[in-house]
Write an enzyme that holds these catalytic residues in place. Structure first.
Site, PDB file in Angstrom:
ATOM      1  N   ILE A   1       0.832  -1.204   0.000  1.00 10.69           N
ATOM      2  CA  ILE A   1       0.000   0.000   0.000  1.00 10.69           C
ATOM      3  C   ILE A   1       0.867   1.255   0.000  1.00 10.69           C
ATOM      4  O   ILE A   1       0.517   2.272  -0.607  1.00 10.69           O
ATOM      5  CB  ILE A   1      -0.991  -0.007   1.186  1.00 10.69           C
TER       6      ILE A   1
ATOM      7  N   SER B   1      11.650   0.859   7.559  1.00 11.73           N
ATOM      8  CA  SER B   1      11.200  -0.482   7.185  1.00 11.73           C
ATOM      9  C   SER B   1      12.344  -1.459   7.381  1.00 11.73           C
ATOM     10  O   SER B   1      13.517  -1.100   7.213  1.00 11.73           O
ATOM     11  CB  SER B   1      10.740  -0.508   5.724  1.00 11.73           C
TER      12      SER B   1
ATOM     13  N   LYS C   1      -5.551   3.146   7.634  1.00 14.35           N
ATOM     14  CA  LYS C   1      -6.704   2.473   8.233  1.00 14.35           C
ATOM     15  C   LYS C   1      -6.422   0.996   8.450  1.00 14.35           C
ATOM     16  O   LYS C   1      -5.650   0.395   7.697  1.00 14.35           O
ATOM     17  CB  LYS C   1      -7.953   2.668   7.375  1.00 14.35           C
TER      18      LYS C   1
ATOM     19  N   ASP D   1     -10.860  -6.011   7.057  1.00 12.21           N
ATOM     20  CA  ASP D   1      -9.830  -5.113   6.521  1.00 12.21           C
ATOM     21  C   ASP D   1     -10.386  -4.347   5.318  1.00 12.21           C
ATOM     22  O   ASP D   1     -10.306  -3.118   5.287  1.00 12.21           O
ATOM     23  CB  ASP D   1      -8.570  -5.891   6.161  1.00 12.21           C
TER      24      ASP D   1
END
Length: 308
Positions: free
Chosen positions: A11, A33, A87, A165
């Protein structure tokens, strides 16, 4: 403003990075990351290292799965950074409330984003429904988890939400476009025999005007994917398709038709820039409350095991 992006997965690469690259408000100055990077951007393998090395970066955007997100958000706020949350904004309502409390205590902005609310026709649907008499509303949100989350076992672990999700995207649109508040009345959650989160769910809500409001979520859809909302009113019928990107009134197209997530993430980042500049907070948790209610109230059924 300089911003750091934490969690460089699908994403982030597909949506966050292009939105930031095209924005006049933001400069992507660092990534955090253990595995992913962005060409030409300083990369860190821990949030602590980034916060210590980059005091000039005022904002952190978190694209991690929901379970580890609280610790990252809390560290960023404690370091005086504004926080933007992919989200769902957290794994529990309580931790989201704690993050908002921390942000307010420090005079920082925090934003619980709901990207589907920024789909092309959601605002138009909200305006159309504002003065209508709702008779029924049904959501059909069916997609293929293997296509959109290939091999991502975390989504079926506790806190991963399973079919909620994507389902929470539908609920974010629902809570945005309806002029009246609703609450869950009944639910059935389908859990694969080998998983800790549901692969399908049906929900029924109480509406103050006694309209029939319901949802059908399924992660097992093959072929064409379905993200639709149909609202039947005394004055006509509204349909939102393609996740809110296209709108029809009484069968006729209304407004510009787009597909995919076009425009959603650029609008999220534009709103985050406004929140930071104005010292504001947006932590609307209504979509997440409906999901929590479904886990509390829903009748559970066991279905066939699921394997990627």
């Amino acid at each position: 403003m300089q911003i750091a992006l934490a969690g460089i997965g699908k994403i982030a690469i597909d949506q966050h990075v292009p939105a930031l690259s095209a924005s006049e408000d933001w400069e992507l100055a660092a990534t955090v990351s253990r595995s992913g990077t962005v060409d030409g951007v300083d990369a860190f393998d821990s949030l602590d290292a980034m916060l210590e090395a980059c005091p000039e970066i005022r904002v952190v955007s978190l694209c991690l799965p929901p379970v580890p997100r609280f610790e990252y958000a809390a560290k960023a706020l404690a370091a005086g950074r504004h926080v933007m949350l992919e989200k769902p904004p957290g794994a529990t309502l309580s931790e989201c409330a704690e993050l908002e409390r921390m942000a307010r205590a420090r005079g920082l902005s925090i934003y619980a984003t709901w990207h589907s609310r920024e789909a092309q026709q959601v605002a138009a649907a909200k305006a159309w429904l504002a003065d209508k008499t709702l008779k029924s509303l049904h959501i059909t949100w069916r997609e293929d988890v293997r296509r959109w989350h290939p091999g991502q076992d975390w989504i079926f672990e506790p806190g991963g939400l399973g079919v909620f999700d994507p389902g929470i995207n539908a609920l974010s649109i629902l809570t945005e476009i309806l002029p009246d508040a609703i609450h869950l009345r009944e639910a059935v959650l389908s859990f694969p025999d080998n998983r800790q989160a549901p692969i399908a769910a049906t929900l029924g809500f109480r509406h103050p005007g006694n309209a029939a409001v319901s949802c059908d979520f399924d992660f097992r859809q093959e072929g064409e994917q379905t993200w639709e909302i149909e609202a039947i009113c005394a004055e006509g019928t509204l349909r939102l398709t393609h996740g809110g990107a296209q709108m029809f009134v009484d069968g006729a197209p209304a407004g510009e038709a787009l597909t995919g997530l076009a425009g959603e993430y650029p609008r999220l980042y534009a709103k985050m820039a406004q929140l930071v500049r104005n010292g504001r907070i947006d932590m609307d948790l209504s979509p997440m409350r409906h999901v929590a209610d479904a886990f509390l109230l829903g009748r559970r059924e066991t279905v066939a095991p699921f394997h990627f």
